[in-house]
Design an enzyme around this catalytic site. Structure first.
Site, PDB file in Angstrom:
ATOM      1  N   LYS A 175       0.852  -1.198   0.000  1.00  0.00           N
ATOM      2  CA  LYS A 175       0.000   0.000   0.000  1.00  0.00           C
ATOM      3  C   LYS A 175       0.881   1.237   0.000  1.00  0.00           C
ATOM      4  O   LYS A 175       1.925   1.271   0.667  1.00  0.00           O
ATOM      5  CB  LYS A 175      -0.880   0.008   1.268  1.00  0.00           C
ATOM      6  CG  LYS A 175      -1.621   1.313   1.493  1.00  0.00           C
ATOM      7  CD  LYS A 175      -2.488   1.306   2.741  1.00  0.00           C
ATOM      8  CE  LYS A 175      -3.053   2.714   2.981  1.00  0.00           C
ATOM      9  NZ  LYS A 175      -3.968   2.801   4.122  1.00  0.00           N
ATOM     10  N   GLU A 220      -8.474  12.354  12.052  1.00  0.00           N
ATOM     11  CA  GLU A 220      -7.605  11.220  12.421  1.00  0.00           C
ATOM     12  C   GLU A 220      -6.644  11.578  13.555  1.00  0.00           C
ATOM     13  O   GLU A 220      -5.858  12.517  13.441  1.00  0.00           O
ATOM     14  CB  GLU A 220      -6.820  10.762  11.191  1.00  0.00           C
ATOM     15  CG  GLU A 220      -6.018   9.512  11.471  1.00  0.00           C
ATOM     16  CD  GLU A 220      -5.833   8.628  10.238  1.00  0.00           C
ATOM     17  OE1 GLU A 220      -6.227   9.044   9.138  1.00  0.00           O
ATOM     18  OE2 GLU A 220      -5.290   7.526  10.391  1.00  0.00           O
TER      19      GLU A 220
HETATM   20  C1  LIG Z   1      -4.391  10.933   3.176  1.00  0.00           C
HETATM   21  C2  LIG Z   1      -5.572  11.375   3.575  1.00  0.00           C
HETATM   22  O1  LIG Z   1      -6.464  10.605   4.278  1.00  0.00           O
HETATM   23  C3  LIG Z   1      -6.096   9.312   4.716  1.00  0.00           C
HETATM   24  C4  LIG Z   1      -6.462   8.296   3.717  1.00  0.00           C
HETATM   25  C5  LIG Z   1      -7.694   7.675   3.768  1.00  0.00           C
HETATM   26  C6  LIG Z   1      -8.110   6.731   2.657  1.00  0.00           C
HETATM   27  O2  LIG Z   1      -7.362   6.577   1.695  1.00  0.00           O
HETATM   28  O3  LIG Z   1      -9.196   6.150   2.717  1.00  0.00           O
HETATM   29  C7  LIG Z   1      -8.586   7.925   4.831  1.00  0.00           C
HETATM   30  C8  LIG Z   1      -8.215   8.704   5.863  1.00  0.00           C
HETATM   31  C9  LIG Z   1      -6.817   9.114   6.031  1.00  0.00           C
HETATM   32  O4  LIG Z   1      -6.115   8.155   6.753  1.00  0.00           O
HETATM   33  C10 LIG Z   1      -6.022  12.780   3.346  1.00  0.00           C
HETATM   34  O5  LIG Z   1      -7.091  13.161   3.810  1.00  0.00           O
HETATM   35  O6  LIG Z   1      -5.278  13.536   2.707  1.00  0.00           O
END
Ligand SMILES: C=C(O[C@@H]1C=C(C(=O)O)C=C[C@H]1O)C(=O)O
Length: 416
Positions: A175, A220
């Site tokens: 990932k 988060e």
């Molecule tokens: C990287 C980001 O968000 C992250 C990526 C996510 C996803 O890909 O589903 C969800 C929440 C965060 O951990 C962002 O908001 O820029």
């Protein structure tokens, strides 16, 4: 800068209980203001007593422990709530080896805070100021905001996502989180207090922050440490909201059963549990995520809790946890190198820890998402960031749409 310099008198932090100050954000002056607000509670600070340019989170932790140990702390509060009294606000760059930006801890001169119905005023300095408080002029909205591509256009970023998917399918890694930036220009100086007020109202379930020109509202939590307990809110797996509640319910059900999203989520949760385990006991990792509904998106979310060792203060824990797979990828080193290669972007403090630490080492370090960094040279400009977790099943077009959904909080706050 080391503090105290040998010859200087020590700093004092003096805290008094005050009547409920109402909305915290309206106490912030135009310059040198800091904010940390969730559901109306939190702290706003202003002025600057000491600023430390940190090389790493661990180096900042050592600096802070030394400084906090030298400050004379006086509090008129019985049983002072965490975060009352001496604190530093901080923001850390995502990848110090790939950024021109700086990690910073700032000790403000004045802090106004509220938590669970109790409010306080803290003054910090060699001779801290008195208890008088005055409301500054309110902020003005940004004018005629326009946007321009950041380092990559939409199609270029989609091509980077496609390249990442190909490498994942070739077995190079599991990932990677790829981000993009968008530049916003206003006809006049952008007042970050306007953005803080809008974000704190619209995204009250998120942590709204302003530290050193970095402003946003993140859902988060990398790590919170309080009364010996460490908690982390891990998010990964996202769906855009439709605007129709019934349809959103169906989307939430689909999200919680989507194998692509569950896989992406699992990488993020296990990276957090693994990083916390050397510092904690009695860790609780729920078996399945819940769906966190925000005005713009739905996320898969897991709250990890554990009992933290006495020596593991909030900055020690943040150093161990950053960067989690939610914002970097798996395995970490390959993902970080892939980000540096494919994004063509200096993330600066985006996706780094942002938050505060108190004199006991308790604190909250969220992940700086859904944010923008005000330009240091052009007061009319802010750089917005958004990223997406890329796994084997990711579709570049859908990821671009998801990144646009994640830009909505800041674009709305800018007045679209
Ligand atoms: C990287 C980001 O968000 C992250 C990526 C996510 C996803 O890909 O589903 C969800 C929440 C965060 O951990 C962002 O908001 O820029």
């Amino acid at each position: 800068m080391t503090w105290p310099p040998d010859s200087a008198p020590p700093l004092r932090a003096h805290t008094v209980e005050i009547a409920d100050p109402g909305p915290l954000a309206r106490w912030m002056p135009r310059q040198d203001a800091y904010a940390w607000i969730k559901q109306g509670d939190g702290m706003v600070g202003f002025g600057e007593v000491v600023r430390h340019k940190a090389l790493t989170i661990s180096e900042a932790e050592e600096w802070w422990s030394d400084l906090a140990g030298s400050v004379i702390i006086e509090s008129e509060l019985d049983d002072p709530p965490a975060g009352s009294g001496l604190i530093a606000f901080g923001t850390f760059v995502f990848d110090p080896n790939n950024s021109a930006d700086q990690s910073t801890l700032i000790v403000p001169e004045t802090i106004i805070g509220r938590r669970n119905g109790r409010s306080w005023l803290t003054r910090i300095g060699v001779e801290p100021g008195g208890v008088g408080m005055s409301l500054p002029d309110p902020p003005c909205p940004p004018r005629n905001v326009s946007y321009a591509d950041g380092s990559l256009t939409g199609p270029e970023w989609e091509a980077a996502v496609a390249q990442a998917v190909a490498r994942i399918n070739a077995g190079e890694f599991d990932k990677v989180v790829l981000a993009r930036d968008l530049l916003a220009f206003s006809d006049g100086p952008i007042d970050p207090r306007w953005l803080v007020q809008r974000l704190a109202e619209e995204y009250s379930r998120c942590w709204t922050y302003l530290v050193d020109g970095l402003v946003g509202a993140t859902p988060e939590m990398l790590v919170r440490r309080e009364a010996g307990l460490a908690t982390s809110r891990v998010l990964a797996g996202t769906i855009r909201r439709s605007g129709d509640n019934n349809r959103d319910l169906a989307l939430a059900a689909a999200l919680s059963q989507s194998s692509k999203d569950l896989e992406e989520h699992e990488y993020a949760v296990s990276s957090v549990a693994r990083a916390l385990s050397p510092f904690c006991s009695g860790m609780n990792v729920p078996d399945a995520p819940y769906v966190l509904a925000l005005p713009n998106v739905l996320h898969l979310a897991t709250d990890v809790t554990a009992v933290a060792d006495r020596v593991a203060n909030s900055l020690v824990l943040a150093a161990a946890l950053h960067p989690s797979a939610a914002v970097c990828g798996t395995p970490t080193d390959v993902a970080r190198a892939t980000i540096a290669e494919l994004e063509h972007l200096d993330r600066g403090r985006y996706a780094g820890p942002v938050g505060w630490v108190d004199a006991h080492g308790d604190g909250e370090w969220a992940i700086a998402l859904r944010c923008g960094q005000l330009s240091a040279t052009d007061p009319n400009q802010i750089r917005l960031f958004a990223g997406c977790g890329i796994v084997a099943g990711s579709d570049p077009e859908a990821e671009l749409a998801e990144s646009n959904a994640k830009l909505v909080p800041m674009r709305d706050a800018l007045g679209e």
